[in-house]
Design a protein around this motif. Structure first.
Motif, PDB file in Angstrom:
ATOM      1  N   GLN A 119     -15.987   5.871   8.597  1.00  3.60           N
ATOM      2  CA  GLN A 119     -14.784   5.429   9.293  1.00  3.60           C
ATOM      3  C   GLN A 119     -13.748   4.887   8.300  1.00  3.60           C
ATOM      4  N   ILE A 120     -14.207   4.117   7.318  1.00  2.00           N
ATOM      5  CA  ILE A 120     -13.308   3.578   6.292  1.00  2.00           C
ATOM      6  C   ILE A 120     -12.663   4.707   5.503  1.00  2.00           C
ATOM      7  N   LEU A 121     -13.466   5.699   5.124  1.00  2.24           N
ATOM      8  CA  LEU A 121     -12.939   6.842   4.385  1.00  2.24           C
ATOM      9  C   LEU A 121     -11.896   7.590   5.209  1.00  2.24           C
ATOM     10  N   ARG A 122     -12.160   7.779   6.487  1.00  2.00           N
ATOM     11  CA  ARG A 122     -11.205   8.478   7.344  1.00  2.00           C
ATOM     12  C   ARG A 122      -9.911   7.676   7.504  1.00  2.00           C
ATOM     13  N   LEU A 123     -10.023   6.371   7.692  1.00  2.00           N
ATOM     14  CA  LEU A 123      -8.825   5.552   7.869  1.00  2.00           C
ATOM     15  C   LEU A 123      -7.963   5.547   6.607  1.00  2.00           C
ATOM     16  N   LEU A 124      -8.580   5.584   5.435  1.00  2.00           N
ATOM     17  CA  LEU A 124      -7.804   5.721   4.209  1.00  2.00           C
ATOM     18  C   LEU A 124      -7.152   7.091   4.118  1.00  2.00           C
ATOM     19  N   THR A 125      -7.900   8.122   4.494  1.00  2.00           N
ATOM     20  CA  THR A 125      -7.373   9.486   4.402  1.00  2.00           C
ATOM     21  C   THR A 125      -6.197   9.699   5.340  1.00  2.00           C
ATOM     22  N   THR A 126      -6.280   9.139   6.540  1.00  2.00           N
ATOM     23  CA  THR A 126      -5.196   9.304   7.507  1.00  2.00           C
ATOM     24  C   THR A 126      -4.082   8.285   7.314  1.00  2.00           C
ATOM     25  N   ARG A 127      -4.254   7.354   6.359  1.00  3.62           N
ATOM     26  CA  ARG A 127      -3.298   6.270   6.131  1.00  3.62           C
ATOM     27  C   ARG A 127      -3.174   5.386   7.369  1.00  3.62           C
ATOM     28  N   GLY A 128      -4.281   5.242   8.102  1.00  2.93           N
ATOM     29  CA  GLY A 128      -4.284   4.407   9.292  1.00  2.93           C
ATOM     30  C   GLY A 128      -4.406   2.930   8.981  1.00  2.93           C
ATOM     31  N   HIS A 129      -4.881   2.596   7.777  1.00  7.33           N
ATOM     32  CA  HIS A 129      -4.981   1.213   7.320  1.00  7.33           C
ATOM     33  C   HIS A 129      -4.809   1.192   5.813  1.00  7.33           C
ATOM     34  N   TYR A 130      -4.246   0.090   5.328  1.00  3.07           N
ATOM     35  CA  TYR A 130      -4.252  -0.142   3.887  1.00  3.07           C
ATOM     36  C   TYR A 130      -5.664  -0.558   3.464  1.00  3.07           C
ATOM     37  N   THR A 131      -5.930  -0.433   2.166  1.00  4.34           N
ATOM     38  CA  THR A 131      -7.247  -0.818   1.657  1.00  4.34           C
ATOM     39  C   THR A 131      -7.538  -2.291   1.925  1.00  4.34           C
ATOM     40  N   ILE A 132      -6.519  -3.144   1.801  1.00  2.00           N
ATOM     41  CA  ILE A 132      -6.722  -4.571   2.023  1.00  2.00           C
ATOM     42  C   ILE A 132      -7.122  -4.847   3.466  1.00  2.00           C
ATOM     43  N   ASP A 133      -6.636  -4.039   4.414  1.00  2.00           N
ATOM     44  CA  ASP A 133      -7.021  -4.212   5.820  1.00  2.00           C
ATOM     45  C   ASP A 133      -8.512  -3.966   6.011  1.00  2.00           C
ATOM     46  N   LEU A 134      -9.015  -2.947   5.325  1.00  2.00           N
ATOM     47  CA  LEU A 134     -10.418  -2.571   5.477  1.00  2.00           C
ATOM     48  C   LEU A 134     -11.338  -3.573   4.776  1.00  2.00           C
TER      49      LEU A 134
END
Length: 259
Positions: free
Chosen positions: A219-234
Motif C-alpha cells: 500500500q505504501i509503495l502504491r501511494l508513493l507511485t500514485t503520488r497519493g501521499h508524500y513520504t513524510i505522510d507515510l
C-alpha cells in the motif's frame, strides 16, 4: 543544719531521653552537597571514563553510536543543503525512487483503477478487523486507538494543508471512494493497518499480522507511485499507528484503576 545546698539537675531535653554522642552523630542530617564549581567538577561522571570504556562503547552500545553518527551526518547535510524555493514543489525522496513506476502507472489507467480498488478492499479489511475486536471479541483497544488516531489526523491535517503533489493519479475506485478531497498528513491508511497489526501480534496471530504488514508495505509503495501521499505522510502514519495503540493501552489501564 549547715552545708552546701544540693544542686538541682535541669531536666534532660528531648522528652527526658538522653542520647550518647554516637547516637547523636548518627541522627544528624548529612551535609548538603557542595554547590561550588569545584565540587561539581570533582563528581562529574565523565571523569570516571577510561580509554578502555571509549573503545568498548561501539560494542556495548552499537545503536546509540550509529544514531550519534547519523546525527552528525544529517547536521552536515542540513547546514549545507540549499532550501527548496517557495514556488517549487517539495522534494520527495520516495517520489524520486518510484519515478519509473509512476510513469508506467500513468500509462495504464486500468491498472491504476484495479490497484485503487484493491487498496479500498484492504482499507475495508482494516476497518472490519478493528471493529471486530471490539464488537465480537470485547477488546476495545484497537477501536479506541483508531478514534485517537483519526481525531489527531483531522486536527493536524486541517492545521497544515499540504498541496496535492504534481502528477497525482486519482481513481474513483480508491478510498475515499469518488476522488473526493482528503488530508495528506498523515496517512490514515497506513496508521490503521499498523493498529490492526499490533493487535494481531499481541494475540499471537502471527500469520495474519505478517499478511497485514505485507499488504501495508505494498500500500505504501502504491501511494508513493500514485503520488497519493508524500513520504513524510507515510512515515508519520507508521509512527502514529504505534503511538496511538500505546496511548489506547494506557487509557485502558488508567480507566480500570479509576473504576
Amino acid at each position: 543544719m549547715t552545708g552546701a545546698a544540693p544542686r538541682l539537675r535541669s531536666p534532660p531535653r528531648n522528652g527526658g531521653v538522653r542520647h550518647s554522642p554516637e547516637t547523636a552523630r548518627k541522627k544528624s542530617p548529612p551535609p548538603p552537597p557542595s554547590s561550588s564549581a569545584g565540587g561539581i567538577w570533582e563528581s562529574a561522571h565523565f571523569l570516571k571514563w577510561t580509554a578502555a570504556d571509549a573503545l568498548r562503547l561501539p560494542v556495548r552500545h552499537p545503536i546509540p553510536c550509529v544514531l550519534a553518527a547519523s546525527l552528525l551526518f544529517f547536521m552536515a547535510v542540513e547546514y549545507t543543503l540549499r532550501m527548496i524555493p517557495a514556488t517549487s514543489q517539495p522534494f520527495d525522496l520516495g517520489f524520486a525512487a518510484t519515478a519509473a513506476l509512476h510513469r508506467g502507472l500513468a500509462a495504464s489507467p486500468r491498472l491504476n483503477t484495479l490497484l485503487a480498488g484493491l487498496n479500498t478492499v484492504f482499507v475495508g479489511m482494516q476497518t472490519m478487523y478493528i471493529l471486530w475486536t471490539w464488537v465480537i471479541e470485547g477488546r476495545p483497544r484497537s477501536t479506541i486507538a483508531a478514534l485517537f488516531m483519526f481525531t489527531c489526523r483531522g486536527i493536524l491535517g486541517y492545521a497544515t494543508q499540504l498541496p496535492l503533489p504534481q502528477g497525482f493519479l486519482g481513481s474513483g475506485a480508491d478510498f475515499p471512494v469518488g476522488n473526493v478531497g482528503f488530508f495528506l498528513f498523515f496517512s490514515g491508511h497506513v496508521a490503521a493497518s499498523v493498529i490492526a497489526s499490533q493487535d494481531m501480534k499481541r494475540l499471537q496471530r502471527c500469520h495474519l499480522a505478517r499478511l497485514f504488514d505485507t499488504l501495508n508495505a505494498l500500500q505504501i509503495l502504491r501511494l508513493l507511485t500514485t503520488r497519493g501521499h508524500y513520504t513524510i505522510d507515510l512515515a508519520a502514519g507508521l509512527a502514529a499507528g504505534v503511538l496511538f495503540d500505546s496511548i489506547a493501552g494506557e487509557y485502558q489501564i488508567s480507566h480500570k484503576l479509576n473504576h
